[in-house]
Design a protein around this motif. Structure first.
Motif, PDB file in Angstrom:
ATOM      1  N   LEU A 191       0.850  -0.984   0.263  1.00 33.55           N
ATOM      2  CA  LEU A 191      -0.027   0.013   0.152  1.00 33.55           C
ATOM      3  C   LEU A 191       0.761   1.318   0.012  1.00 33.55           C
ATOM      4  O   LEU A 191       0.337   2.181  -0.388  1.00 33.55           O
ATOM      5  N   GLU A 192       2.118   1.047   0.472  1.00 32.77           N
ATOM      6  CA  GLU A 192       3.029   2.259   0.621  1.00 32.77           C
ATOM      7  C   GLU A 192       3.774   2.741  -0.790  1.00 32.77           C
ATOM      8  O   GLU A 192       4.564   1.749  -1.271  1.00 32.77           O
ATOM      9  N   LEU A 193       3.349   3.635  -1.349  1.00 31.90           N
ATOM     10  CA  LEU A 193       3.917   4.141  -2.879  1.00 31.90           C
ATOM     11  C   LEU A 193       4.825   5.370  -2.719  1.00 31.90           C
ATOM     12  O   LEU A 193       4.564   6.240  -1.781  1.00 31.90           O
ATOM     13  N   ASP A 194       5.855   5.338  -3.593  1.00 25.28           N
ATOM     14  CA  ASP A 194       6.543   6.661  -3.540  1.00 25.28           C
ATOM     15  C   ASP A 194       5.640   7.546  -4.512  1.00 25.28           C
ATOM     16  O   ASP A 194       4.703   7.435  -5.181  1.00 25.28           O
ATOM     17  N   ALA A 195       6.569   8.768  -4.694  1.00 21.39           N
ATOM     18  CA  ALA A 195       6.113   9.911  -5.484  1.00 21.39           C
ATOM     19  C   ALA A 195       5.653   9.623  -7.105  1.00 21.39           C
ATOM     20  O   ALA A 195       4.682   9.938  -7.774  1.00 21.39           O
ATOM     21  N   GLY A 196       6.442   8.363  -7.668  1.00 18.01           N
ATOM     22  CA  GLY A 196       5.859   8.049  -8.908  1.00 18.01           C
ATOM     23  C   GLY A 196       4.987   6.958  -8.901  1.00 18.01           C
ATOM     24  O   GLY A 196       4.747   6.313  -9.964  1.00 18.01           O
ATOM     25  N   GLY A 197       4.426   6.649  -8.020  1.00 20.23           N
ATOM     26  CA  GLY A 197       3.408   5.311  -7.784  1.00 20.23           C
ATOM     27  C   GLY A 197       3.870   4.196  -7.847  1.00 20.23           C
ATOM     28  O   GLY A 197       3.257   3.030  -7.704  1.00 20.23           O
ATOM     29  N   ASN A 198       5.212   4.101  -7.236  1.00 12.71           N
ATOM     30  CA  ASN A 198       5.708   2.499  -7.236  1.00 12.71           C
ATOM     31  C   ASN A 198       5.987   2.191  -5.729  1.00 12.71           C
ATOM     32  O   ASN A 198       5.842   3.081  -5.021  1.00 12.71           O
ATOM     33  N   ARG A 199       5.906   1.035  -5.608  1.00 13.85           N
ATOM     34  CA  ARG A 199       6.157   0.649  -4.226  1.00 13.85           C
ATOM     35  C   ARG A 199       7.477   1.057  -3.495  1.00 13.85           C
ATOM     36  O   ARG A 199       8.478   0.849  -4.215  1.00 13.85           O
ATOM     37  N   ARG A 200       7.412   1.646  -2.448  1.00 12.22           N
ATOM     38  CA  ARG A 200       8.794   1.969  -2.007  1.00 12.22           C
ATOM     39  C   ARG A 200       9.510   1.002  -1.174  1.00 12.22           C
ATOM     40  O   ARG A 200      10.735   0.828  -1.280  1.00 12.22           O
TER      41      ARG A 200
END
Length: 243
Positions: free
Chosen positions: A87-96
């Motif tokens: 559920l946790e995504l970075d600014a680019g919409g990818n998984r952190r």
């Protein structure tokens, strides 16, 4: 009044509470001895090659200390961390974060692996959860392809159990046993060239201390190869990172 502070990462908060060293790519293992063996192998590899297997983007951590770890610890803690990481995504919409789990290939580990996979249909063996084998092949396309490659590579060992101590060379284990004969609680099992020894708790602890002091990079080859495979399973170069 608004705040410019970034939102608190739930994964980071959970990792801090558990004492987990969370990186971009991660492997949860059963116990601290697994971590210690992998850190030892990574140090020897770094000295020999100048490359990092445990790098700024790759971490191996135990589900818990002592009784909080093991198959029960992974069974209790991996699915929830896997869900949070999804559920946790970075600014680019990818998984952190990407998190996979590695359990021993023994009766408890086999049952736990199947149970975890049943608990969440997104957790697939050979994709997000793995059992330790004497040979862990590098990533091979689909989970099905990797499963077939893994089974073929380990076919000569049959159903012989595998824990991290089984990746050590027989010569090193036998050398330790000569100095501490009561470290083994019953005769070992052998299939093909594989040996599975039944260590007492004190034996396991003593072996780890002995190996940490005595092992060469040749002795650590099995664990190094396992780390290389685990890196490939999370999408990282298997040969490690440049410091």
């Amino acid at each position: 009044m608004t705040s410019d502070a970034p939102p608190i990462s739930v994964c980071d908060w959970v990792a801090a509470q558990r004492g987990w060293k969370l990186r971009k790519r991660n492997v949860m293992v059963e116990g601290t001895s697994d971590v210690a063996y992998m850190e030892m192998a990574a140090r020897l590899y770094r000295t020999a090659t100048g490359r990092e297997l445990l790098s700024q983007d790759f971490s191996v951590f135990a589900a818990g200390n002592g009784d909080e770890g093991g198959t029960y610890g992974v069974s209790e803690r991996f699915p929830s961390l896997f869900d949070l990481a999804s559920l946790e995504l970075d600014a680019g919409g990818n998984r952190r974060y990407r998190v996979i789990a590695l359990l021993d290939d023994d009766p408890m580990g086999r049952v736990a692996t199947a149970g975890i996979a049943r608990s969440d249909r997104r957790i697939v063996e050979y994709e997000s959860i793995f059992r330790l084998r004497r040979v862990l092949p590098l990533r091979a396309g689909s989970a099905k392809a990797l499963a077939e490659k893994t089974k073929l590579a380990n076919s000569s060992y049959g159903t012989l159990e595998c824990t991290i101590e089984d990746l050590l060379p027989d010569s090193l284990c036998d050398q330790f046993i000569k100095s501490a004969p009561h470290s083994i609680c019953k005769p070992p099992l052998k299939t093909g060239s594989g040996v599975h020894r039944y260590w007492t708790l004190q034996g396991k602890q003593g072996l780890l201390r002995f190996v940490s002091q005595q092992a060469t990079i040749e002795d650590a080859e099995g664990i190094i190869n396992a780390l290389r495979a685990l890196r490939s399973y999370v999408g990282l170069p298997p040969d490690g990172a440049t410091p």
